[in-house]
Structures are given as structure tokens and as C-alpha cells.
Design a protein around this motif. Sequence first.
Motif, short mmCIF file in Angstrom:
data_model
loop_
_atom_site.label_atom_id
_atom_site.label_comp_id
_atom_site.label_asym_id
_atom_site.label_seq_id
_atom_site.Cartn_x
_atom_site.Cartn_y
_atom_site.Cartn_z
N ASN A 53 40.27 50.05 71.61
CA ASN A 53 40.63 51.47 71.65
C ASN A 53 39.50 52.38 71.18
O ASN A 53 39.71 53.32 70.40
CB ASN A 53 41.88 51.74 70.81
N ILE A 54 38.27 52.11 71.62
CA ILE A 54 37.12 52.90 71.20
C ILE A 54 36.76 53.92 72.27
O ILE A 54 36.75 53.61 73.46
CB ILE A 54 35.91 51.99 70.92
N VAL A 55 36.51 55.13 71.84
CA VAL A 55 36.01 56.16 72.73
C VAL A 55 34.66 56.62 72.20
O VAL A 55 34.57 57.11 71.07
CB VAL A 55 36.98 57.37 72.80
N ASN A 56 33.63 56.45 73.00
CA ASN A 56 32.29 56.88 72.59
C ASN A 56 32.15 58.37 72.82
O ASN A 56 32.31 58.85 73.95
CB ASN A 56 31.23 56.11 73.39
N THR A 57 31.87 59.12 71.78
CA THR A 57 31.78 60.58 71.90
C THR A 57 30.42 61.03 72.41
O THR A 57 30.23 62.20 72.71
CB THR A 57 32.04 61.25 70.54
N GLY A 58 29.46 60.13 72.45
CA GLY A 58 28.13 60.49 72.93
C GLY A 58 27.22 61.03 71.85
O GLY A 58 26.04 61.26 72.08
N GLY A 59 27.74 61.22 70.63
CA GLY A 59 26.91 61.72 69.54
C GLY A 59 26.23 60.60 68.78
O GLY A 59 26.55 59.42 68.95
N GLU A 60 25.25 60.97 67.97
CA GLU A 60 24.54 60.00 67.15
C GLU A 60 24.38 60.54 65.74
O GLU A 60 24.26 61.75 65.55
CB GLU A 60 23.14 59.70 67.73
N GLU A 61 24.40 59.65 64.77
CA GLU A 61 24.17 60.01 63.38
C GLU A 61 23.13 59.08 62.78
O GLU A 61 23.08 57.89 63.12
CB GLU A 61 25.47 59.92 62.57
N LEU A 62 22.30 59.62 61.89
CA LEU A 62 21.33 58.80 61.20
C LEU A 62 22.07 57.78 60.34
O LEU A 62 22.90 58.14 59.52
CB LEU A 62 20.42 59.65 60.31
N ALA A 63 21.77 56.51 60.55
CA ALA A 63 22.47 55.45 59.83
C ALA A 63 21.60 54.81 58.76
O ALA A 63 22.07 54.49 57.67
CB ALA A 63 22.95 54.38 60.82
N GLY A 64 20.34 54.59 59.08
CA GLY A 64 19.47 53.93 58.14
C GLY A 64 18.04 54.40 58.26
O GLY A 64 17.58 54.77 59.33
N GLU A 65 17.35 54.39 57.12
CA GLU A 65 15.94 54.81 57.12
C GLU A 65 15.23 54.17 55.93
O GLU A 65 15.74 54.16 54.82
CB GLU A 65 15.81 56.32 57.05
N ILE A 66 14.07 53.61 56.20
CA ILE A 66 13.17 53.13 55.16
C ILE A 66 11.88 53.90 55.35
O ILE A 66 11.23 53.77 56.39
CB ILE A 66 12.91 51.62 55.26
N CYS A 67 11.51 54.70 54.38
CA CYS A 67 10.33 55.56 54.53
C CYS A 67 9.49 55.48 53.26
O CYS A 67 9.74 56.20 52.29
CB CYS A 67 10.76 56.99 54.81
N ILE A 68 8.53 54.57 53.26
CA ILE A 68 7.65 54.40 52.11
C ILE A 68 6.50 55.39 52.23
O ILE A 68 5.80 55.44 53.24
CB ILE A 68 7.11 52.96 52.03
N SER A 69 6.30 56.17 51.19
CA SER A 69 5.30 57.23 51.20
C SER A 69 3.88 56.68 51.31
O SER A 69 3.58 55.58 50.83
CB SER A 69 5.43 58.08 49.93
N SER A 70 3.01 57.46 51.92
CA SER A 70 1.59 57.13 51.93
C SER A 70 1.01 57.38 50.54
O SER A 70 1.62 58.05 49.70
CB SER A 70 0.85 57.99 52.95
N VAL A 71 -0.18 56.85 50.29
CA VAL A 71 -0.83 57.07 49.00
C VAL A 71 -1.03 58.57 48.75
O VAL A 71 -0.78 59.08 47.66
CB VAL A 71 -2.18 56.34 48.93
N GLN A 72 -1.46 59.26 49.79
CA GLN A 72 -1.74 60.69 49.65
C GLN A 72 -0.49 61.49 49.28
O GLN A 72 -0.58 62.55 48.65
CB GLN A 72 -2.34 61.25 50.95
N ASN A 73 0.67 60.99 49.68
CA ASN A 73 1.91 61.74 49.46
C ASN A 73 2.74 61.22 48.29
O ASN A 73 3.90 61.62 48.13
CB ASN A 73 2.75 61.73 50.74
N LEU A 74 2.18 60.35 47.47
CA LEU A 74 2.89 59.92 46.27
C LEU A 74 3.04 61.12 45.32
O LEU A 74 2.06 61.70 44.88
CB LEU A 74 2.13 58.80 45.56
N LYS A 75 4.27 61.48 45.03
CA LYS A 75 4.54 62.63 44.18
C LYS A 75 4.80 62.16 42.74
O LYS A 75 5.59 61.25 42.52
CB LYS A 75 5.76 63.41 44.68
N ARG A 76 4.13 62.80 41.81
CA ARG A 76 4.28 62.41 40.40
C ARG A 76 5.44 63.17 39.75
O ARG A 76 5.64 64.36 39.98
CB ARG A 76 2.99 62.68 39.64
#
Length: 258
Positions: free
Chosen positions: A88-111
Motif C-alpha cells: 500500500n505504498i504511494v510514491n509522492t515523487g518528493g525527496e528528502e535528505l536522508a544521510g550525509e557525511i561531510c568531513i571538512s577540509s583542512v582549510q575549513n577546520l573551524k576552531r
Amino acid sequence: GSILSYLKTLRLACDPTLEVFPTCEASYLEDWERSNVRLPSDLKNFYMVTNGIRIKWFVQSVLLKNGEDSIKPITSSEDDPEESAHMNIVNTGGEELAGEICISSVQNLKRIDLVKDEQKHSNISSFQLGEGACGSPPAFIIEEIPNHGMVALVYGSSRIVGKKDIFSMNEHKDQTLPPNDDQMLRPTVSFRDNNCQWHPLTTDFTSYFRLALVHLGILGWQYAFTENGMDAQCEQMMRIFAPERLVVDMANSVVKPY
């Protein structure tokens, strides 16, 4: 990588992407360390392979025919109308962010200055702060999780982790760094939640990165290792896409009973 291959087998997981970046030159790392603090060797090795990384994937929005919001596990990569009708699934056609792994670059390491952070929020929890070279333990943000918090390398912490190493899940005695300069060279990887509470996660970057991968970067997975635990949406996503890992998390939960 293998995480993208796995996500592509899940019908409701969509648009998985992996971004790697040019390597960071050793000379730049040396300059950065002279101006800041020595990075752990495993993180430096990571940066010499890719100067940051971003893995992102989405989940299709679906509805049950009775009108209730729901997400159902479908492991086939091809549509199966009979299976969909049965569920009984109806696909609405939308998408949501489910997962993200985002390791910062050295230049963007915030102290972050942890002493000022403590004064601002009147709360540095779950570990004790040691004194750095300038009397102010530094921390550097290596990952920011949208609407959930941040993960940082925390220097000068006299306690590495709690009574469990959350990667190996083995009971052990509290580990304490020797009271010498090595203490400033061995940071913990810690999570700051939306309530500005700090929670030690792992003793090294590699263990944290592995944890992120086995949790598929599902938003908010770090809360599995806090006293509040994952919220309902995160737990549902884990149940669908990483059920084996959820079993481990639940078995080793540090959530306080109410």
C-alpha cells in the motif's frame, strides 16, 4: 565505494553521491600545524588522500494509502508493482535528505575555544577539560550535521571516552592520558548536540569515520551515543536502512530511563 553500491540496491534511497577532493600537500599541513596544533596522524593521512569528503543521499517520500506518513523498506533496485500494491505504498515523487557525511577540509577546520564555549553555555558535559598550552583547550570542527549538531576534535581532554569504546563496544576501564605534552597531541572525537552538550565518541578519527559509514551518515546517528538517544525519525531510518547496526546501538544504549 561500497556504501554507494549498497544504497543503490535500496529502492527508496536515491541520488547517492560521493565527492572527493584534491590531496592536501604535506607542506600545507605542516604550516597549518605550526599555526594551530598538531593533527592526529590518521587524520593527516586522510587529508593526504583527499582534502575532505562528502557523501550524500536522499530518500523518496512515500505515503500509505490510508494517509499516514511512512517509509517502507524495499531492497529491490527495480520496481515491483505487486509488492508495492501489497504494501500500500504511494510514491509522492518528493525527496528528502536522508544521510550525509561531510568531513571538512583542512582549510575549513573551524576552531572552538572550549573555555569560552563553557562560559557562554555554562555546560561542558561528559568529559573533563584539561589545560592547554595557553590555558584554553582548543577544538576543531571536522563535521557539521544540519539541524543536529557538530563533531569536533577536542584537545586537552583528560578523559578519552566513557566506560565503553563505542566503536568496539567492549567494556573497559576509563582510559586517561598521561599528564604530559602528549595529552595535547591526542584529541578525542566528540559530538556537540543541539543543547550544547558535549559527548565523547571515539579516541581517533578513523574510528569515527568508520562509525559514520556503518550508520550510512543517517542524519542524527550520533545521538545513539548520548543519554537522549536518537529521535523517532532517525531510529526509523536506521531500522529501514541499517537494521543490523541499530541492533548494536540499542544493545549498547546509554539512554537514561525516565
